[in-house]
Design a protein around this motif. Sequence first.
Motif, PDB file in Angstrom:
ATOM      1  N   LEU A 120       0.828  -1.204   0.000  1.00 45.52           N
ATOM      2  CA  LEU A 120       0.000   0.000   0.000  1.00 45.52           C
ATOM      3  C   LEU A 120       0.861   1.253   0.000  1.00 45.52           C
ATOM      4  O   LEU A 120       0.542   2.249  -0.674  1.00 45.52           O
ATOM      5  N   HIS A 121       1.947   1.202   0.743  1.00 43.11           N
ATOM      6  CA  HIS A 121       2.849   2.359   0.801  1.00 43.11           C
ATOM      7  C   HIS A 121       3.456   2.635  -0.576  1.00 43.11           C
ATOM      8  O   HIS A 121       3.524   3.797  -1.018  1.00 43.11           O
ATOM      9  N   ARG A 122       3.874   1.566  -1.251  1.00 42.50           N
ATOM     10  CA  ARG A 122       4.441   1.744  -2.598  1.00 42.50           C
ATOM     11  C   ARG A 122       3.379   2.226  -3.581  1.00 42.50           C
ATOM     12  O   ARG A 122       3.617   3.164  -4.364  1.00 42.50           O
ATOM     13  N   THR A 123       2.209   1.602  -3.515  1.00 38.13           N
ATOM     14  CA  THR A 123       1.145   1.936  -4.470  1.00 38.13           C
ATOM     15  C   THR A 123       0.677   3.374  -4.319  1.00 38.13           C
ATOM     16  O   THR A 123       0.356   4.048  -5.303  1.00 38.13           O
ATOM     17  N   ALA A 179     -17.229  -7.466   2.949  1.00 38.28           N
ATOM     18  CA  ALA A 179     -17.465  -8.161   1.679  1.00 38.28           C
ATOM     19  C   ALA A 179     -18.172  -7.256   0.684  1.00 38.28           C
ATOM     20  O   ALA A 179     -18.099  -7.483  -0.536  1.00 38.28           O
ATOM     21  N   GLN A 180     -18.838  -6.220   1.177  1.00 42.47           N
ATOM     22  CA  GLN A 180     -19.532  -5.273   0.300  1.00 42.47           C
ATOM     23  C   GLN A 180     -18.606  -4.157  -0.173  1.00 42.47           C
ATOM     24  O   GLN A 180     -19.013  -3.307  -0.955  1.00 42.47           O
ATOM     25  N   GLY A 181     -17.369  -4.147   0.302  1.00 40.45           N
ATOM     26  CA  GLY A 181     -16.425  -3.133  -0.127  1.00 40.45           C
ATOM     27  C   GLY A 181     -16.073  -2.168   0.988  1.00 40.45           C
ATOM     28  O   GLY A 181     -16.331  -2.419   2.168  1.00 40.45           O
ATOM     29  N   LEU A 210      -5.284  11.680   0.132  1.00 38.15           N
ATOM     30  CA  LEU A 210      -4.747  10.315   0.161  1.00 38.15           C
ATOM     31  C   LEU A 210      -5.875   9.308   0.347  1.00 38.15           C
ATOM     32  O   LEU A 210      -5.924   8.281  -0.340  1.00 38.15           O
ATOM     33  N   ALA A 211      -6.799   9.605   1.265  1.00 42.58           N
ATOM     34  CA  ALA A 211      -7.897   8.674   1.529  1.00 42.58           C
ATOM     35  C   ALA A 211      -8.796   8.512   0.310  1.00 42.58           C
ATOM     36  O   ALA A 211      -9.164   7.390  -0.072  1.00 42.58           O
ATOM     37  N   ARG A 212      -9.144   9.611  -0.313  1.00 47.12           N
ATOM     38  CA  ARG A 212     -10.045   9.535  -1.469  1.00 47.12           C
ATOM     39  C   ARG A 212      -9.368   8.818  -2.648  1.00 47.12           C
ATOM     40  O   ARG A 212     -10.012   8.016  -3.337  1.00 47.12           O
ATOM     41  N   HIS A 213      -8.111   9.103  -2.866  1.00 47.49           N
ATOM     42  CA  HIS A 213      -7.397   8.417  -3.947  1.00 47.49           C
ATOM     43  C   HIS A 213      -7.289   6.916  -3.658  1.00 47.49           C
ATOM     44  O   HIS A 213      -7.407   6.091  -4.574  1.00 47.49           O
ATOM     45  N   ALA A 214      -7.053   6.580  -2.380  1.00 49.09           N
ATOM     46  CA  ALA A 214      -6.920   5.173  -2.022  1.00 49.09           C
ATOM     47  C   ALA A 214      -8.198   4.402  -2.320  1.00 49.09           C
ATOM     48  O   ALA A 214      -8.159   3.265  -2.813  1.00 49.09           O
ATOM     49  N   LEU A 215      -9.347   5.003  -2.046  1.00 51.53           N
ATOM     50  CA  LEU A 215     -10.620   4.335  -2.303  1.00 51.53           C
ATOM     51  C   LEU A 215     -10.880   4.137  -3.793  1.00 51.53           C
ATOM     52  O   LEU A 215     -11.660   3.254  -4.176  1.00 51.53           O
ATOM     53  N   GLU A 216     -10.241   4.940  -4.606  1.00 57.96           N
ATOM     54  CA  GLU A 216     -10.487   4.881  -6.052  1.00 57.96           C
ATOM     55  C   GLU A 216      -9.388   4.150  -6.817  1.00 57.96           C
ATOM     56  O   GLU A 216      -9.574   3.783  -7.981  1.00 57.96           O
ATOM     57  N   ASP A 217      -8.252   3.926  -6.168  1.00 58.25           N
ATOM     58  CA  ASP A 217      -7.126   3.314  -6.873  1.00 58.25           C
ATOM     59  C   ASP A 217      -7.367   1.808  -7.056  1.00 58.25           C
ATOM     60  O   ASP A 217      -7.606   1.093  -6.075  1.00 58.25           O
ATOM     61  N   PRO A 218      -7.302   1.287  -8.272  1.00 56.66           N
ATOM     62  CA  PRO A 218      -7.597  -0.129  -8.518  1.00 56.66           C
ATOM     63  C   PRO A 218      -6.685  -1.078  -7.742  1.00 56.66           C
ATOM     64  O   PRO A 218      -7.144  -2.116  -7.256  1.00 56.66           O
ATOM     65  N   THR A 219      -5.427  -0.724  -7.616  1.00 56.54           N
ATOM     66  CA  THR A 219      -4.507  -1.611  -6.903  1.00 56.54           C
ATOM     67  C   THR A 219      -4.827  -1.656  -5.415  1.00 56.54           C
ATOM     68  O   THR A 219      -4.821  -2.722  -4.787  1.00 56.54           O
ATOM     69  N   VAL A 220      -5.107  -0.486  -4.828  1.00 56.74           N
ATOM     70  CA  VAL A 220      -5.488  -0.451  -3.414  1.00 56.74           C
ATOM     71  C   VAL A 220      -6.765  -1.257  -3.194  1.00 56.74           C
ATOM     72  O   VAL A 220      -6.857  -2.047  -2.252  1.00 56.74           O
ATOM     73  N   VAL A 221      -7.734  -1.072  -4.072  1.00 52.16           N
ATOM     74  CA  VAL A 221      -8.992  -1.817  -3.961  1.00 52.16           C
ATOM     75  C   VAL A 221      -8.733  -3.320  -4.060  1.00 52.16           C
ATOM     76  O   VAL A 221      -9.271  -4.122  -3.293  1.00 52.16           O
ATOM     77  N   GLU A 222      -7.884  -3.706  -4.986  1.00 51.84           N
ATOM     78  CA  GLU A 222      -7.572  -5.130  -5.148  1.00 51.84           C
ATOM     79  C   GLU A 222      -6.877  -5.689  -3.907  1.00 51.84           C
ATOM     80  O   GLU A 222      -7.184  -6.796  -3.442  1.00 51.84           O
ATOM     81  N   LEU A 223      -5.945  -4.911  -3.354  1.00 51.10           N
ATOM     82  CA  LEU A 223      -5.222  -5.359  -2.164  1.00 51.10           C
ATOM     83  C   LEU A 223      -6.153  -5.545  -0.974  1.00 51.10           C
ATOM     84  O   LEU A 223      -6.088  -6.560  -0.266  1.00 51.10           O
ATOM     85  N   PHE A 224      -7.025  -4.582  -0.744  1.00 52.95           N
ATOM     86  CA  PHE A 224      -7.924  -4.694   0.400  1.00 52.95           C
ATOM     87  C   PHE A 224      -9.029  -5.728   0.166  1.00 52.95           C
ATOM     88  O   PHE A 224      -9.481  -6.384   1.104  1.00 52.95           O
ATOM     89  N   THR A 225      -9.461  -5.881  -1.064  1.00 47.78           N
ATOM     90  CA  THR A 225     -10.451  -6.919  -1.354  1.00 47.78           C
ATOM     91  C   THR A 225      -9.852  -8.298  -1.069  1.00 47.78           C
ATOM     92  O   THR A 225     -10.516  -9.166  -0.483  1.00 47.78           O
TER      93      THR A 225
END
Length: 835
Positions: free
Chosen positions: A565-568, A595-597, A635-650
């Motif tokens: 996450l830090h790198r992404t 599970a809903q995101g 940072l928070a808003r970008h994290a919620l929208e970044d595909p890699t962050v979303v994939e990592l947390f999912t």
Amino acid sequence: MSERATPARRLVSPGRPVPVSTYRLQLGPDLTFDDVAAQVPYYASLGVSHLYLSPVLRAAPGSTHGYDVVAHDEVSPVLGGLDGLHRLAGTAHDAGLGLVLDIVPNHMAVPTPVWHNRPLWSVLAEGPDSPYASWFDVDWSGGEGALLIPVLGDRIGTVLARGELTLEQEDVLGDGTRAVLRYHEHVFPVRTGTESLPLAELLERQHYRLAYWRVADEELNYRRFFDVDTLVAVRVEDPAVFDATHALVLQLLRDGTIDGLRIDHPDGLADPAGYLERLREATDGAWVVVEKILAGDEQVPGDWWTAGTTGYDALWRVQQTFVDPGGAALLGSVMHRLAGDTSDAFPGIVARAKSEVVEGTLYAEVHRLTELAAGICHDDVRLRDHTWRALHECLVGLLVELDRYRAYVVPGTAPHPEAVEALQSAAARARRRLSGERAETMDVVVDLLLGREAGSAGRTRDPRRDELVVRFQQTCGAVQAKGVEDTAYYRWTQLTALCEVGGEPERFALTPTDLAAWASRAQVVAPLAMTTLSTHDTKRGEDTRARLGVLSELPHEWSALVDALHRTSAPFRSALVDGRAENLLWQTLAGTWTAQGPIEADRLVDYLVKAVREAKSHTSWASPDEAYEQAVVSLARHALEDPTVVELFTGWELRTRPAVRAATLGTKLVQLTLPGVADVYQGTEVPAVTLVDPDNRRKVDTEDLAARLDRLDNGAVPRTLTDEKLLVTSRALRVRRDVTEAFTGPEAGFVPLAHSSGHSLTYARTVAGEARVVVVATRLGAAVERLDGWADHTVALPEGTWHDVLTDREVPGGVQPVGPLLDRLPVALLVAGAV
């Protein structure tokens, strides 16, 4: 059943009702008495015995919580008034439910306009001659005979020059027009006979002094609630004030409308023990619990007439029993990489935070203590050489080093050895930070605070010495709350779930043996106290904390995830964002990603802004740094929208789902079946990933919960964690209701059961020594999963036949394998006898 007797002060009078379980409701414009009455069938079906109401007296306009009381003789018309409360009580009683009420004896609101608080309006209009002058804790000598009102947006000279203060005629109380001073939405009375004076002279002649809002931290001359200028302390130690402010509540107890009371923050009172004793007499021994933060193994003072606390001492112990101690080092390493804080840095962070508070927002309170001590020393020739500065440094040192909300010393009474030890230990720690020259002054200060002889031979008491003893203790609570819970807990990010109201983050984790030892003692010393996992004041809801606890079970995986996450996030992470805020963000997402995101962006952003302001490291409520806050928000808003962050947390959510399930259901079942009166905070009968208020006060969809519960009651198989938590909660509450004698009866007991695995938590609730209910819970589900299940581990059930009310099947007694018992759910709730 223990052979030791429960102290009489922890019991109710014979015949007085005792809740078996409560359901906490946050009343407001969106949840009135009639709204609650309409939902009573659901609460009754859930299995609770009492509805636990937030404060119901008239509150300041626009109040969303009710703790800002403006009238003690009126039930809030916003909620439905006294008639509405009686309707609710009637509906609840018809369904077999009682009511418990939260009351606020410590303070009243300074509302806008102030005339909504009629007693305070009278004091502003008439000063010391007001019939209500004795109600409020005002030092009339400290503000040149005027009560400081710090509401101006700028200094008084600038406000006058701009013409923002105007003299007007208004009918504010319905008894005819009178002269008032208006400052935007603020309205203040004008002292009789001063109406015709020039405005500047008129201001000088009032019983109050309008001032720039920042002045409050340095010159305030009334006691407030912690550092909240809009809450003024009430002197309920005065019997007349007690009677006036409690008359309506006591009437509600006498006529059976309510059955018991929850007391908000008694540590803020001048004499908590005296208050609770008076309340005991006035209520004829009703069930009364107190919002009391206990430090470590501290106990409720033995001279308090109360059933016990509202459950923070149970909350952190239950939670930390489901935290893996093996994760401490790695989570500490992650914190160090991001934030630079070492695993042993917490005490220093607390000390710095408390120092900032006593020299900042609470300076006025500490200054007042120093003035008292300096006056005592000045008037005694043997103490005269202890200077104001020396006394100030020693008092600050004690406030910073005292490790609890209060050292209970009553003027004229020999202090308890525990109070002596607490103050002397704090003094010893403070001395290490002070020059050797201050040692004698510290000795004098400690003697004064313990009510001992100091200075002239034989002198131990006078009004100022008594006041110093009392005010020091009142200030201790404010320093502890604002310095630790509202500052240091937002700076410490090893495992943020541990930074909870009343929590012990330094302990990190407990063993089942630790919890059993505490529960066994609680069954004896406070069997009618409350247990809880969530309240309106918790910084994170129980389900958020349960998800965060799983980080300790999978620390290697979490460490790798944080690195990714830090790198992404590097391309969209501003250099302004500090490591503490970043670590807080990743953990907040882990705690609220289901599970809903992820949690909704606005909820996350609101929380983060509040958190970084409370931390006060780069921004604060008093001095917001917009650039820093915007960097964190971005940072928070970008994290919620970044595909890699979303994939990592999912992926993380999917990986941790079994462990989260075990922690969610395990903590809830254990909390509901430990010694004490179990409380369910509204909506937490199902998973609710909530954050600090106001996020945790959002409206609950009771209709959906009722429909879901009805389906389960009609045989539907629970298919989601939502269904499973509702099943566990409702069945545990119903067992408490049906086997009351095992939980709150005089013969109720708690007995740990033998088991072969450190990953199971097992005990029985007994009646006169006979096991009637058995609890089995999975502890650290990720470890069980990693070990490929329970293998041949066993639990020793009491002999006989048992019925698991969660899976509706019979279980034989004796030594039984854990695996088959927990093959459907990670918890079991067994009741004696076949069904």
